[in-house]
Design a protein around this motif. Structure first.
Motif, PDB file in Angstrom:
ATOM      1  N   ILE A   1       8.987   9.885   1.935  1.00 14.83           N
ATOM      2  CA  ILE A   1       8.780   8.645   2.275  1.00 14.83           C
ATOM      3  C   ILE A   1       9.616   7.640   1.645  1.00 14.83           C
ATOM      4  CG2 ILE A   1       6.852   6.800   2.471  1.00 14.83           C
ATOM      5  CD1 ILE A   1       6.379   9.072   4.204  1.00 14.83           C
TER       6      ILE A   1
ATOM      7  N   ILE B   1       2.466   1.690  -3.476  1.00 15.82           N
ATOM      8  CA  ILE B   1       1.318   2.339  -4.337  1.00 15.82           C
ATOM      9  C   ILE B   1       1.182   3.760  -4.109  1.00 15.82           C
ATOM     10  CG2 ILE B   1      -1.005   2.226  -4.616  1.00 15.82           C
ATOM     11  CD1 ILE B   1      -1.155  -0.969  -4.177  1.00 15.82           C
ATOM     12  N   TYR B   2       1.208   4.208  -2.877  1.00 19.20           N
ATOM     13  CA  TYR B   2       0.884   5.587  -2.545  1.00 19.20           C
ATOM     14  C   TYR B   2       2.072   6.152  -3.251  1.00 19.20           C
ATOM     15  CZ  TYR B   2       0.744  10.156  -0.485  1.00 19.20           C
ATOM     16  OH  TYR B   2       0.831  11.307  -0.334  1.00 19.20           O
ATOM     17  N   ILE B   3       3.523   5.788  -3.027  1.00 21.86           N
ATOM     18  CA  ILE B   3       4.442   6.751  -3.532  1.00 21.86           C
ATOM     19  C   ILE B   3       4.612   6.806  -5.100  1.00 21.86           C
ATOM     20  CG2 ILE B   3       7.013   6.593  -3.748  1.00 21.86           C
ATOM     21  CD1 ILE B   3       7.151   4.919  -1.021  1.00 21.86           C
TER      22      ILE B   3
ATOM     23  N   TYR C   1      -0.151   7.748  -6.238  1.00 20.99           N
ATOM     24  CA  TYR C   1      -0.822   8.675  -5.646  1.00 20.99           C
ATOM     25  C   TYR C   1       0.014  10.073  -5.186  1.00 20.99           C
ATOM     26  CZ  TYR C   1      -5.164   5.979  -5.351  1.00 20.99           C
ATOM     27  OH  TYR C   1      -6.137   5.264  -5.618  1.00 20.99           O
TER      28      TYR C   1
ATOM     29  N   ILE D   1      -5.305   0.869 -10.570  1.00 20.59           N
ATOM     30  CA  ILE D   1      -4.259   0.445  -9.970  1.00 20.59           C
ATOM     31  C   ILE D   1      -4.404  -1.277  -9.682  1.00 20.59           C
ATOM     32  CG2 ILE D   1      -3.269   0.791  -7.774  1.00 20.59           C
ATOM     33  CD1 ILE D   1      -3.914   3.536  -7.693  1.00 20.59           C
TER      34      ILE D   1
ATOM     35  N   TYR E   1       6.111  14.874  -0.439  1.00 22.34           N
ATOM     36  CA  TYR E   1       6.075  14.002   0.893  1.00 22.34           C
ATOM     37  C   TYR E   1       6.259  12.412   0.128  1.00 22.34           C
ATOM     38  CZ  TYR E   1       3.568  11.861   4.581  1.00 22.34           C
ATOM     39  OH  TYR E   1       3.224  11.084   5.830  1.00 22.34           O
TER      40      TYR E   1
ATOM     41  N   LYS F   1      -9.605   5.142 -10.485  1.00 20.25           N
ATOM     42  CA  LYS F   1      -8.373   5.185 -10.230  1.00 20.25           C
ATOM     43  C   LYS F   1      -7.815   4.042  -9.499  1.00 20.25           C
ATOM     44  CE  LYS F   1      -3.876   7.549  -9.603  1.00 20.25           C
ATOM     45  NZ  LYS F   1      -3.294   8.893  -9.557  1.00 20.25           N
ATOM     46  N   TYR F   2      -8.618   3.491  -8.290  1.00 16.49           N
ATOM     47  CA  TYR F   2      -8.165   2.434  -7.743  1.00 16.49           C
ATOM     48  C   TYR F   2      -8.538   1.343  -8.344  1.00 16.49           C
ATOM     49  CZ  TYR F   2     -12.504   0.534  -6.044  1.00 16.49           C
ATOM     50  OH  TYR F   2     -13.768  -0.239  -6.025  1.00 16.49           O
TER      51      TYR F   2
ATOM     52  N   ALA G   1       0.728  -1.186  -0.104  1.00 14.60           N
ATOM     53  CA  ALA G   1       0.001   0.052  -0.116  1.00 14.60           C
ATOM     54  C   ALA G   1       0.863   1.279   0.022  1.00 14.60           C
ATOM     55  CB  ALA G   1      -0.763  -0.056   1.215  1.00 14.60           C
ATOM     56  N   ALA G   2       1.839   1.230   0.781  1.00 18.53           N
ATOM     57  CA  ALA G   2       2.782   2.421   0.938  1.00 18.53           C
ATOM     58  C   ALA G   2       3.443   2.637  -0.370  1.00 18.53           C
ATOM     59  CB  ALA G   2       3.899   2.095   2.132  1.00 18.53           C
TER      60      ALA G   2
END
Lengths: 267, 336
Positions: free
Chosen positions: A94, A80-82, A85, A171, A90, A167-168, A77-78
């Motif tokens: 990370i 994917i965020y980097i 999203y 992904i 930020y 979007k999700y 999940a992290a």
């Protein structure tokens, strides 16, 4: 003269490669001879208290498995965020912090979990060990996910969005599917790494001589027990430590190689 | 749904941030009693778990020596002594403990902890490891990147990476029982020493260093290499004058990264360093490093002793954090 220097230099380089290979061979041969010498199938049937390794092997798998259950979803999940999203600062911070955490000394992570889990809950436990391993695993999974998602072409995402997918959905159904093999490989390598870890478990899960599925008490760990056994004076304990090391190394190398094999085949 | 997914991934990413800050704060809080007690002198004080009796009347510190290597020695002797002293008046006749009749009746004792020995031990083992691994790792990287034909480079590359995958505890056992005897035969001294620990650590970081160096070297554009070859340069000259200057920054980054890894390694060193809190006089003397001090003493430690171990952990964490940041953000970023 120039050619002579060149020759010497190239031979030195080949020599270093041979030295590297020699160390690998030396360690593996030692393990095979010492490990196979004290290996027998009874080791898989008895617990440590009866001179076997059954509880330790199962315990180590449970610790690493639980760590994966915690670490893989969080890490993915992290990642994917980097990659998907996060924009700008930020996400970059990370990414950098996760890189640093990947190289943080494992014993320090053990001490951290000792302070925040073991002390408040009143003693070492399987949960504490699994949490320590999960903290080791998360940055590795983030790194792989991040790298593998970045290889997925932009056009695939745009095509998905053009079809009206949210979007999700894009992904999960497109981007992750496209990067699946790479991420799987990374996760297998991360698993191979944590299943051989000792230092973060020393004062979190400790180890136990008995079979246990109770994660709230000291939990059997193969690696921690190898450390204990290897330091005992009796020959029998050390032989058992060698057998355990042999099993551990074979496991780690099989997981590691199969990770590489998956990628190779898919390419 | 979209929102939930985004929130979930954002909070997972933030977890990394929280964890790092959390580790730092936790270590600091746990180390606080030791920091308050010893301050920065901790770093320069070579005594670990030493019993110091402060005599309030004479203001001179009498040092009661303790076996420095036995941490579980505790203060039992001291307690017995004080009890004996109190009972002295009553049972003066049967005085088997004459020699304890010093003027220590009201002695206040405290235990002091200093981190110099493990800090020195950590730095020296890392230094030895790098000195040993550096030339070999460079050689391997050159071999993989420039010399070997593709299929051989692949096989050797995988073998070297397998060496990196072997759990560190295996390196420790192999090092203790098979490598150290040979080294101590060659160089004399103890089998468990700075030297043997450093060398085994070197073997451990070798594949790691070789792999990143190879990757840096591979970033050199082929055009540059080919132009040099076309001018009649030998392979050595191409490597020395083209590849090395081009990938220098990346190589330095990989060395520093290996350094960060070596600093924090526990298990391989734990088998080999000897684990005693004594400053080494020679390279072949046993001593201790920060991770090993933690691994061996955490279980029995409590109170100030435990806090001192956390202080060591904090120092290690800060050093490796700094080193890794420099490697990643200065050298490796610049390299790409």
């Amino acid at each position: 003269m120039r050619l002579l220097i060149n020759k010497i230099f190239l031979s030195l380089s080949v020599l270093s490669a041979l030295i590297g290979l020699a160390f690998l061979a030396w360690i593996l041969i030692t393990l095979f001879i010492k490990g196979l010498g004290s290996f027998h199938f009874g080791l898989f049937l008895n617990d440590l208290i009866d001179g076997g390794l059954r509880n330790l092997i199962i315990g180590q798998f449970i610790l690493a498995g639980l760590a994966s259950i915690i670490g893989i979803p969080l890490g993915m999940a992290a990642g994917i965020y980097i990659q998907e999203y996060g924009q700008g600062r930020y996400a970059n911070i990370i990414r950098d912090l996760s890189d640093i955490m990947m190289s943080a000394p494992s014993i320090v992570i053990g001490a951290f979990v000792y302070a925040v889990v073991v002390v408040p809950t009143g003693g070492t436990s399987g949960f504490a060990g699994a949490i320590a391993l999960a903290i080791m695993m998360i940055p590795v999974v983030i790194n792989t996910t991040d790298n593998m998602l970045s290889l997925v072409p932009r056009e695939l995402r745009e095509a998905g969005i053009a079809l009206g997918a949210s979007k999700y959905k894009v992904i999960i159904d497109i981007v992750i599917k496209a990067a699946k093999v790479g991420i799987m490989t990374g996760i297998l390598l991360a698993f191979a790494r944590i299943i051989g870890e000792t230092a973060p478990l020393l004062f979190t899960s400790e180890t136990s001589n008995y079979f246990s599925l109770n994660l709230t008490e000291s939990f059997p760990s193969l690696t921690v027990s190898i450390y204990d056994l290897a330091n005992e004076p009796e020959e029998a304990s050390r032989d058992l430590a060698w057998a355990a090391s042999f099993i551990l190394t074979v496991l780690v190398l099989i997981i590691n190689l199969s990770g590489r094999f998956i990628t190779r085949n898919k390419k | 749904m979209e929102k939930i997914f985004q929130k979930l991934s954002l909070s997972s990413a933030s977890l990394v941030f929280v964890l790092l800050i959390g580790i730092f704060i936790t270590l600091y809080t746990a180390a606080k009693p030791a920091i308050d007690e010893f301050g920065f002198d901790f770093v320069t004080n070579p005594d670990w778990n030493k019993e110091v009796s402060l005599n309030p009347t004479s203001l001179t510190d009498t040092v009661v020596d303790m076996e420095e290597d036995s941490l579980d020695g505790e203060i039992i002797d001291e307690d017995d002594m004080e009890i004996a002293d109190e009972d002295d008046d009553a049972i003066l006749d049967e005085d088997e403990d004459d020699m304890m009749l010093d003027d220590e009746d009201d002695a206040v004792t405290k235990t002091i902890y200093g981190g110099l020995v493990p800090i020195i031990g950590t730095l020296l083992t890392t230094l030895i490891a790098l000195a040993f691994a550096l030339p070999i790792a460079m050689g391997i990287a050159v071999f993989l990147a420039e010399i070997a034909p593709k299929n051989i480079a692949n096989v050797v590359g995988i073998a070297i990476e397998l060496l990196a995958a072997i759990p560190s505890i295996i390196f420790g056992m192999w090092g203790l029982y098979y490598f150290a005897p040979i080294i101590s035969d060659l160089f004399g001294g103890y089998q468990v020493s700075l030297l043997t620990a450093g060398l085994v650590l070197g073997v451990m970081v070798l594949p790691f260093m070789a792999a990143i160096t190879r990757d840096s070297m591979n970033t050199t554009p082929n055009v540059l290499k080919e132009s040099a070859y076309a001018l009649g340069a030998t392979k050595f000259e191409v490597i020395k004058d083209i590849i090395f200057p081009f990938s220098k920054v990346g190589i330095i980054g990989s060395i520093i990264l290996a350094l960060g890894r070596a600093l924090g390694e526990t298990m391989a060193v734990a088998f080999l360093i000897g684990s005693i809190f004594v400053l080494p006089q020679k390279i072949t003397d046993p001593t201790i490093s920060i991770p090993v001090a933690m691994a061996n003493n955490f279980g029995e430690a409590s109170g100030l002793g435990e806090s001192a171990l956390f202080y060591l952990a904090l120092i290690l964490f800060i050093i490796s954090f700094a080193i890794i940041s420099i490697a990643k953000f200065y050298f490796l970023k610049k390299a790409n």
